[in-house]
Scaffold this motif. Structure first.
Motif, PDB file in Angstrom:
ATOM      1  N   LEU A   1      -5.685 -22.052   5.177  1.00  0.00           N
ATOM      2  CA  LEU A   1      -5.231 -22.691   3.952  1.00  0.00           C
ATOM      3  C   LEU A   1      -3.764 -22.354   3.739  1.00  0.00           C
ATOM      4  O   LEU A   1      -3.365 -21.196   3.806  1.00  0.00           O
ATOM      5  CB  LEU A   1      -6.054 -22.179   2.754  1.00  0.00           C
ATOM      6  CG  LEU A   1      -5.615 -22.632   1.360  1.00  0.00           C
ATOM      7  CD1 LEU A   1      -5.790 -24.138   1.191  1.00  0.00           C
ATOM      8  CD2 LEU A   1      -6.410 -21.905   0.282  1.00  0.00           C
ATOM      9  N   ASP A   2      -2.960 -23.370   3.508  1.00  0.00           N
ATOM     10  CA  ASP A   2      -1.541 -23.174   3.214  1.00  0.00           C
ATOM     11  C   ASP A   2      -1.145 -24.229   2.198  1.00  0.00           C
ATOM     12  O   ASP A   2      -1.018 -25.411   2.519  1.00  0.00           O
ATOM     13  CB  ASP A   2      -0.707 -23.309   4.493  1.00  0.00           C
ATOM     14  CG  ASP A   2       0.761 -22.921   4.268  1.00  0.00           C
ATOM     15  OD1 ASP A   2       1.164 -22.804   3.094  1.00  0.00           O
ATOM     16  OD2 ASP A   2       1.481 -22.738   5.252  1.00  0.00           O
ATOM     17  N   ILE A   3      -0.972 -23.790   0.943  1.00  0.00           N
ATOM     18  CA  ILE A   3      -0.682 -24.745  -0.113  1.00  0.00           C
ATOM     19  C   ILE A   3       0.274 -24.142  -1.125  1.00  0.00           C
ATOM     20  O   ILE A   3       0.196 -22.959  -1.457  1.00  0.00           O
ATOM     21  CB  ILE A   3      -1.980 -25.213  -0.812  1.00  0.00           C
ATOM     22  CG1 ILE A   3      -1.669 -26.277  -1.865  1.00  0.00           C
ATOM     23  CG2 ILE A   3      -2.743 -24.045  -1.415  1.00  0.00           C
ATOM     24  CD1 ILE A   3      -2.897 -26.951  -2.446  1.00  0.00           C
ATOM     25  N   LEU A   4       1.184 -24.964  -1.596  1.00  0.00           N
ATOM     26  CA  LEU A   4       2.075 -24.586  -2.681  1.00  0.00           C
ATOM     27  C   LEU A   4       1.549 -25.288  -3.927  1.00  0.00           C
ATOM     28  O   LEU A   4       1.575 -26.513  -4.025  1.00  0.00           O
ATOM     29  CB  LEU A   4       3.513 -25.025  -2.388  1.00  0.00           C
ATOM     30  CG  LEU A   4       4.551 -24.631  -3.433  1.00  0.00           C
ATOM     31  CD1 LEU A   4       4.709 -23.105  -3.482  1.00  0.00           C
ATOM     32  CD2 LEU A   4       5.893 -25.289  -3.129  1.00  0.00           C
ATOM     33  N   LEU A   5       1.034 -24.504  -4.866  1.00  0.00           N
ATOM     34  CA  LEU A   5       0.433 -25.076  -6.061  1.00  0.00           C
ATOM     35  C   LEU A   5       1.508 -25.634  -6.985  1.00  0.00           C
ATOM     36  O   LEU A   5       2.451 -24.940  -7.351  1.00  0.00           O
ATOM     37  CB  LEU A   5      -0.390 -24.015  -6.800  1.00  0.00           C
ATOM     38  CG  LEU A   5      -1.593 -23.460  -6.037  1.00  0.00           C
ATOM     39  CD1 LEU A   5      -2.231 -22.340  -6.842  1.00  0.00           C
ATOM     40  CD2 LEU A   5      -2.612 -24.556  -5.760  1.00  0.00           C
ATOM     41  N   GLU A   6       1.325 -26.876  -7.352  1.00  0.00           N
ATOM     42  CA  GLU A   6       2.242 -27.509  -8.303  1.00  0.00           C
ATOM     43  C   GLU A   6       1.766 -27.219  -9.724  1.00  0.00           C
ATOM     44  O   GLU A   6       0.598 -26.938  -9.959  1.00  0.00           O
ATOM     45  CB  GLU A   6       2.287 -29.027  -8.065  1.00  0.00           C
ATOM     46  CG  GLU A   6       2.743 -29.413  -6.670  1.00  0.00           C
ATOM     47  CD  GLU A   6       4.197 -29.025  -6.393  1.00  0.00           C
ATOM     48  OE1 GLU A   6       4.972 -28.916  -7.383  1.00  0.00           O
ATOM     49  OE2 GLU A   6       4.552 -28.847  -5.223  1.00  0.00           O
TER      50      GLU A   6
END
Length: 327
Positions: A66-71
């Motif tokens: 998992l690789d995510i930048l939360l907005e």
């Protein structure tokens, strides 16, 4: 302030044959299954570096990542406001909410809410739905609320609420003299004729259970302590009114102000001036969402409820009467 989540795990062989979303939910248990499924659909949660489908079955041995930048989830304005913070760490915030403070922005209350204050105090909550607020208190109800500062904390706190393991105790002043404590187990739903109110609805209502016990009885009122098993809108106010013991000052469920006979002028004044429901979330208990430590907080009654109880006690002592008639 955006939050980046980077996680990686190898699928154990004993989970082979299970669905991608089920495995990911177990391995990344800080997040709900619905959120995991959304991330799979977005392609930010992958299998061996490739996008997958939630229902596809894995064999075991694969690497899920998992690789995510939360907005930011919240578009509401951060506002500098005074907060009575009872406890805070990296994961949660416990506040003592005053009367008159709305929890969520809505029509007629776009700003000046608890959410606006939280967004200013803890900007990292902007990427969490509802700024990490997992439960609510009515505008005029005072007392303890817990707020999640991370997605992982929010997932766990919501689960505790759903499992009914979070302890929430209230104190209230009811109209009428109770003979003892008890339980109200009556479903609650939207009022059939007034959408601003809730009501006991045997057919369409949702399960609602309130326990109550006596703290002290007065001539015409009762100081009670309540514990919730469920968290329906206006639950305590609806249940107490249903058993004919509405809360003092409740504008929606208490009816018009009825002044007790032989009531002292001091008590009459207190009752007239008490213009909110006499309800306070006094105690909160929960398992810390990250450490698992059992934690508990308790706050004093607000000054207006202290004054009301003092006036009730003084009135009882002055008259020595048990008259409970109203006019």
């Amino acid at each position: 302030m955006a939050e980046r989540i980077v996680k990686e795990a190898q699928v154990p062989f004993d989970l082979g044959g299970s669905r991608f979303d089920q495995i990911a939910t177990e391995l990344f248990s800080d997040y709900s299954r619905a959120r995991i499924q959304a991330w799979i659909k977005e392609g930010v949660l992958t299998v061996d570096g490739k996008a997958g489908k939630a229902k596809e079955k894995l064999f075991g041995g694969e690497t899920i990542a998992l690789d995510i930048l939360l907005e930011d989830q919240e578009v509401h304005q951060a506002q500098e406001m005074s907060l009575d913070i009872v406890y805070e760490d990296e994961d949660i915030l416990v506040v003592n909410k005053p009367a008159g403070l709305v929890v969520h922005p809505a029509v007629g209350n776009r700003d000046g809410t608890l959410m606006n204050a939280i967004l200013h105090h803890a900007p990292e909550t902007a990427h969490i739905p509802r700024a990490g607020i997992v439960h609510r208190l009515d505008k005029e109800t005072t007392g303890l609320m817990v707020v999640a500062k991370t997605l992982a904390a929010q997932t766990d706190l919501v689960a505790q609420l759903q499992e009914r393991s979070m302890g929430r105790e209230y104190e209230a002043v009811a109209i009428g003299v109770m003979t003892g404590g008890g339980e109200v187990d009556e479903p609650i739903g939207r009022h059939p004729h007034n959408r601003m109110k809730q009501a006991v609805e045997p057919v369409n209502g949702k399960e609602a259970i309130t326990h109550y016990r006596l703290v002290e009885r007065y001539k015409n009122h009762t100081h009670i302590r309540l514990k919730l098993e469920t968290g329906r809108t206006h639950q305590i106010r609806v249940h107490m009114a249903f058993i004919q013991y509405p809360l003092v000052g409740d504008p929606q469920y208490g009816g018009r102000l009825k002044m007790p006979k032989a009531c002292s002028p001091e008590l009459q004044e207190e009752l007239r001036m008490f213009r909110r429901q006499a309800l306070h979330a006094k105690k909160l208990e929960l398992s810390h969402p990250i450490s698992g430590e059992w934690m508990s907080w308790e706050v004093e009654l607000p000054e207006d409820m202290k004054k009301l109880l003092a006036a009730l006690k003084a009135d009882m002592l002055e008259s020595g009467s048990n008259d409970s008639e109203y006019f």
